[in-house]
Design an enzyme around this catalytic site. Structure first.
Site, mmCIF file in Angstrom:
data_model
loop_
_atom_site.group_PDB
_atom_site.id
_atom_site.type_symbol
_atom_site.label_atom_id
_atom_site.label_comp_id
_atom_site.label_asym_id
_atom_site.label_seq_id
_atom_site.Cartn_x
_atom_site.Cartn_y
_atom_site.Cartn_z
ATOM 1 N N ARG A 22 -22.222 13.755 -27.699
ATOM 2 C CA ARG A 22 -23.343 14.196 -26.870
ATOM 3 C C ARG A 22 -24.656 14.119 -27.640
ATOM 4 O O ARG A 22 -24.682 14.242 -28.862
ATOM 5 C CB ARG A 22 -23.129 15.639 -26.419
ATOM 6 C CG ARG A 22 -21.921 15.836 -25.565
ATOM 7 C CD ARG A 22 -21.805 17.286 -25.118
ATOM 8 N NE ARG A 22 -21.823 18.240 -26.206
ATOM 9 C CZ ARG A 22 -20.737 18.686 -26.837
ATOM 10 N NH1 ARG A 22 -19.549 18.258 -26.502
ATOM 11 N NH2 ARG A 22 -20.848 19.572 -27.807
ATOM 12 N N ARG A 69 -30.633 -1.062 -23.343
ATOM 13 C CA ARG A 69 -30.390 -2.468 -23.068
ATOM 14 C C ARG A 69 -31.281 -3.363 -23.927
ATOM 15 O O ARG A 69 -30.900 -4.470 -24.291
ATOM 16 C CB ARG A 69 -30.646 -2.747 -21.575
ATOM 17 C CG ARG A 69 -30.282 -4.116 -21.110
ATOM 18 C CD ARG A 69 -28.804 -4.443 -21.090
ATOM 19 N NE ARG A 69 -28.064 -3.567 -20.209
ATOM 20 C CZ ARG A 69 -26.911 -2.978 -20.553
ATOM 21 N NH1 ARG A 69 -26.380 -3.179 -21.721
ATOM 22 N NH2 ARG A 69 -26.281 -2.191 -19.724
ATOM 23 N N CYS A 123 -27.058 5.535 -15.496
ATOM 24 C CA CYS A 123 -28.104 6.563 -15.422
ATOM 25 C C CYS A 123 -27.864 7.439 -14.196
ATOM 26 O O CYS A 123 -27.425 6.954 -13.155
ATOM 27 C CB CYS A 123 -29.485 5.930 -15.263
ATOM 28 S SG CYS A 123 -30.058 5.004 -16.675
ATOM 29 N N GLU A 127 -29.798 14.860 -13.464
ATOM 30 C CA GLU A 127 -29.156 16.156 -13.691
ATOM 31 C C GLU A 127 -29.242 17.018 -12.431
ATOM 32 O O GLU A 127 -30.152 16.858 -11.618
ATOM 33 C CB GLU A 127 -29.873 16.912 -14.817
ATOM 34 C CG GLU A 127 -29.660 16.347 -16.174
ATOM 35 C CD GLU A 127 -28.321 16.719 -16.775
ATOM 36 O OE1 GLU A 127 -27.791 17.814 -16.479
ATOM 37 O OE2 GLU A 127 -27.806 15.904 -17.540
ATOM 38 N N ARG A 168 -30.375 13.281 -21.583
ATOM 39 C CA ARG A 168 -29.096 13.538 -22.237
ATOM 40 C C ARG A 168 -28.285 12.247 -22.301
ATOM 41 O O ARG A 168 -28.351 11.420 -21.393
ATOM 42 C CB ARG A 168 -28.304 14.588 -21.457
ATOM 43 C CG ARG A 168 -28.894 15.977 -21.531
ATOM 44 C CD ARG A 168 -28.048 16.938 -20.692
ATOM 45 N NE ARG A 168 -28.436 18.312 -20.833
ATOM 46 C CZ ARG A 168 -29.360 18.922 -20.096
ATOM 47 N NH1 ARG A 168 -30.002 18.257 -19.161
ATOM 48 N NH2 ARG A 168 -29.633 20.188 -20.293
ATOM 49 N N TYR A 190 -29.068 16.943 -31.062
ATOM 50 C CA TYR A 190 -30.022 17.597 -30.165
ATOM 51 C C TYR A 190 -31.375 17.604 -30.849
ATOM 52 O O TYR A 190 -31.513 18.125 -31.949
ATOM 53 C CB TYR A 190 -29.553 19.013 -29.823
ATOM 54 C CG TYR A 190 -28.338 18.985 -28.942
ATOM 55 C CD1 TYR A 190 -28.460 19.064 -27.560
ATOM 56 C CD2 TYR A 190 -27.071 18.796 -29.477
ATOM 57 C CE1 TYR A 190 -27.344 18.986 -26.740
ATOM 58 C CE2 TYR A 190 -25.955 18.721 -28.667
ATOM 59 C CZ TYR A 190 -26.102 18.814 -27.305
ATOM 60 O OH TYR A 190 -25.000 18.728 -26.491
ATOM 61 N N ARG A 208 -28.095 23.608 -27.500
ATOM 62 C CA ARG A 208 -26.914 23.825 -28.363
ATOM 63 C C ARG A 208 -27.373 24.092 -29.795
ATOM 64 O O ARG A 208 -27.222 23.251 -30.669
ATOM 65 C CB ARG A 208 -25.991 22.599 -28.322
ATOM 66 C CG ARG A 208 -25.231 22.364 -27.060
ATOM 67 C CD ARG A 208 -24.228 23.469 -26.714
ATOM 68 N NE ARG A 208 -23.265 23.756 -27.747
ATOM 69 C CZ ARG A 208 -22.030 23.242 -27.805
ATOM 70 N NH1 ARG A 208 -21.614 22.404 -26.867
ATOM 71 N NH2 ARG A 208 -21.205 23.562 -28.783
#
Length: 124
Positions: free
Chosen positions: A7, A63, A75, A78, A90, A108, A116
């Protein structure tokens, strides 16, 4: 060999194409560097943005990187949760590796470190 998820998240200041593309590329490159992976190791990358980022597809940044033309990218937006972190990008990379789950380095950056704090910061 295992398929692991890595992540990452970052934020931008403005909903502008250049800023979104630059932040996406910077985040991906840091994930790749810290986890010592190459595009050939990556099965796919899922990229999400908060609803306030609609100036471009962040996948364009990936890309455009050398060697990433065959990596499947997706893509999406959220879920607009009230009080969520704004202007956030993210990544979720699905990676073939021999490393264990706890060895994956999740990245992050910027304001996204608040998502996080237990995974943010150190290079260890």
């Amino acid at each position: 060999m295992y398929n692991r998820g890595i992540r990452g998240a970052t934020t931008v200041n403005r909903n502008e194409e250049k800023e979104i593309l630059d932040a996406t590329a910077e985040l991906l490159q840091e994930v790749v560097r810290r986890n010592e992976i190459v595009p050939e190791d990556i099965c796919s990358v899922w990229i999400t943005v908060t609803p306030d980022l609609d100036a471009t597809f962040p996948a364009k940044a990936i890309r455009a990187l050398n060697g990433w033309d065959m990596v499947p990218l997706m893509c999406s937006t959220e879920i607009p949760v009230k009080g969520g972190l704004p202007k956030c990008i993210r990544l979720l990379l699905h990676v073939n590796t021999t490393k264990g789950q706890r060895e994956m380095k999740h990245i992050y950056m910027n304001e996204a470190q608040s998502l996080r704090p237990d995974l943010s910061g150190s290079e260890s």
